[in-house]
Design a protein around this motif. Structure first.
Motif, PDB file in Angstrom:
ATOM      1  N   MET A   1      -9.591   0.099  14.207  1.00  0.00           N
ATOM      2  CA  MET A   1     -10.042   0.726  12.860  1.00  0.00           C
ATOM      3  C   MET A   1     -10.895   0.022  11.952  1.00  0.00           C
ATOM      4  N   LEU A  27      -6.904  -2.946   4.600  1.00  0.00           N
ATOM      5  CA  LEU A  27      -6.425  -1.627   4.691  1.00  0.00           C
ATOM      6  C   LEU A  27      -7.380  -0.831   5.416  1.00  0.00           C
ATOM      7  N   ALA A  28      -6.978  -0.389   6.747  1.00  0.00           N
ATOM      8  CA  ALA A  28      -7.894   0.270   7.508  1.00  0.00           C
ATOM      9  C   ALA A  28      -7.881   1.673   7.537  1.00  0.00           C
ATOM     10  N   HIS A  30      -7.283   5.464   7.841  1.00  0.00           N
ATOM     11  CA  HIS A  30      -6.534   6.006   8.094  1.00  0.00           C
ATOM     12  C   HIS A  30      -5.061   5.469   8.304  1.00  0.00           C
ATOM     13  N   GLU A  31      -4.970   4.325   7.629  1.00  0.00           N
ATOM     14  CA  GLU A  31      -3.762   3.396   7.553  1.00  0.00           C
ATOM     15  C   GLU A  31      -2.862   3.755   6.379  1.00  0.00           C
ATOM     16  N   VAL A  33      -0.053   1.614   4.248  1.00  0.00           N
ATOM     17  CA  VAL A  33       0.482   0.533   4.134  1.00  0.00           C
ATOM     18  C   VAL A  33       1.408   0.388   2.805  1.00  0.00           C
ATOM     19  N   THR A 191      -5.723   7.782   4.085  1.00  0.00           N
ATOM     20  CA  THR A 191      -5.573   6.284   3.775  1.00  0.00           C
ATOM     21  C   THR A 191      -4.881   6.136   2.332  1.00  0.00           C
ATOM     22  N   HIS A 207       2.530   2.469   8.489  1.00  0.00           N
ATOM     23  CA  HIS A 207       2.196   1.615   9.508  1.00  0.00           C
ATOM     24  C   HIS A 207       2.436   0.379   9.487  1.00  0.00           C
ATOM     25  N   ARG A 208       2.145  -0.181   8.174  1.00  0.00           N
ATOM     26  CA  ARG A 208       2.628  -1.680   7.951  1.00  0.00           C
ATOM     27  C   ARG A 208       3.097  -1.622   6.660  1.00  0.00           C
ATOM     28  N   PRO A 222       4.186  -4.511  11.155  1.00  0.00           N
ATOM     29  CA  PRO A 222       4.423  -3.317  11.627  1.00  0.00           C
ATOM     30  C   PRO A 222       5.769  -2.803  10.914  1.00  0.00           C
TER      31      PRO A 222
END
Length: 245
Positions: A1, A27-28, A30-31, A33, A191, A207-208, A222
């Motif tokens: 990503m 920050l990727a 679609h992630e 956090v 995102t 996710h994170r 994670p």
């Protein structure tokens, strides 16, 4: 990503008090956090620096490779690329719900009113508040107002959604509806960078997870792994105290 947002060496002080002491974070696309940590750890300040509401003292903030921390940057243009929802709803009391949702699209992005209202009504229908479109915010519950604030942030299709403790001002009975909406957005690939004290929500949706304390990132990883087996003593103590509370 690919990275949407990159923070390098972010430092911020208020007077002689350091609040952010060298934050590196990516920050990727679609992630989701989640930023967690005690009050005063720097979570809200970090979000405010990203959206250029607070100038940084040192470091770089890149949004899709563009250095938005450059003092020559067009601030309003950059802010238009983010969606931001704060602890308090910040709705305009003299405007209808629909006008609150569409205001930025009409005034900043110059979207014609008819098209902006069509999109606004779609969003209000999605969050179950289409029948409140012509009401004023004071006729809504706190949870409904916060969902309207999220709809407003989504109206301009932001590249990153910044959520700052969006349930902290809500009655506990109203928290669930707001978190469920964020859960749906996350599942759709929005995102999101969010500061939260909702530990179960962070564990299940992010996710994170990034643990901040004293203006530094103590630990990140994670979500499931960090909650199940935090490596750092400070993280373990924070989660223990939170669970006990």
């Amino acid at each position: 990503m690919s990275a949407v947002l990159e923070l390098t060496g972010i430092r911020k002080s208020f007077g002689a008090t350091p609040v952010l002491r060298g934050i590196d974070l990516e920050l990727a696309e679609h992630e989701v956090v989640a930023l967690i940590g005690p009050s005063g750890s720097g979570k809200s300040t970090l979000l405010r620096t990203i959206n250029l509401l607070e100038p940084i003292d040192d470091g770089r903030i890149l949004l899709r490779g563009e250095d938005i921390s450059d003092p020559r940057v067009a601030v309003d243009r950059v802010r238009a690329r983010f969606g931001v929802v704060f602890q308090h709803f910040n709705l305009f009391p003299h405007l209808s719900v629909l006008d609150n949702v569409t205001l930025a699209a009409r005034k900043v992005h110059r979207v014609p009113r008819a098209r902006a209202e069509e999109r606004g009504l779609e969003l209000l229908d999605r969050i179950g508040l289409a029948e409140k479109a012509r009401e004023h915010p004071d006729r809504l519950s706190g949870g409904q107002q916060q969902r309207v604030a999220i709809a407003r942030a989504l109206h301009t299709d932001p590249e990153v959604l910044l959520l700052d403790e969006i349930t902290s001002a809500l009655d506990p009975l109203l928290v669930g509806d707001v978190l469920e909406l964020v859960r749906e957005l996350a599942a759709e690939g929005t995102t999101i960078l969010m500061a939260t004290h909702e530990m179960a929500f962070a564990r299940d949706v992010a996710h994170r997870v990034v643990f901040l304390d004293g203006g530094v990132i103590v630990e990140q990883g994670p979500a499931a792994a960090l909650f199940a087996n935090p490596r750092e003593p400070a993280t373990r103590e924070y989660l223990r105290r939170f669970s006990a509370g």
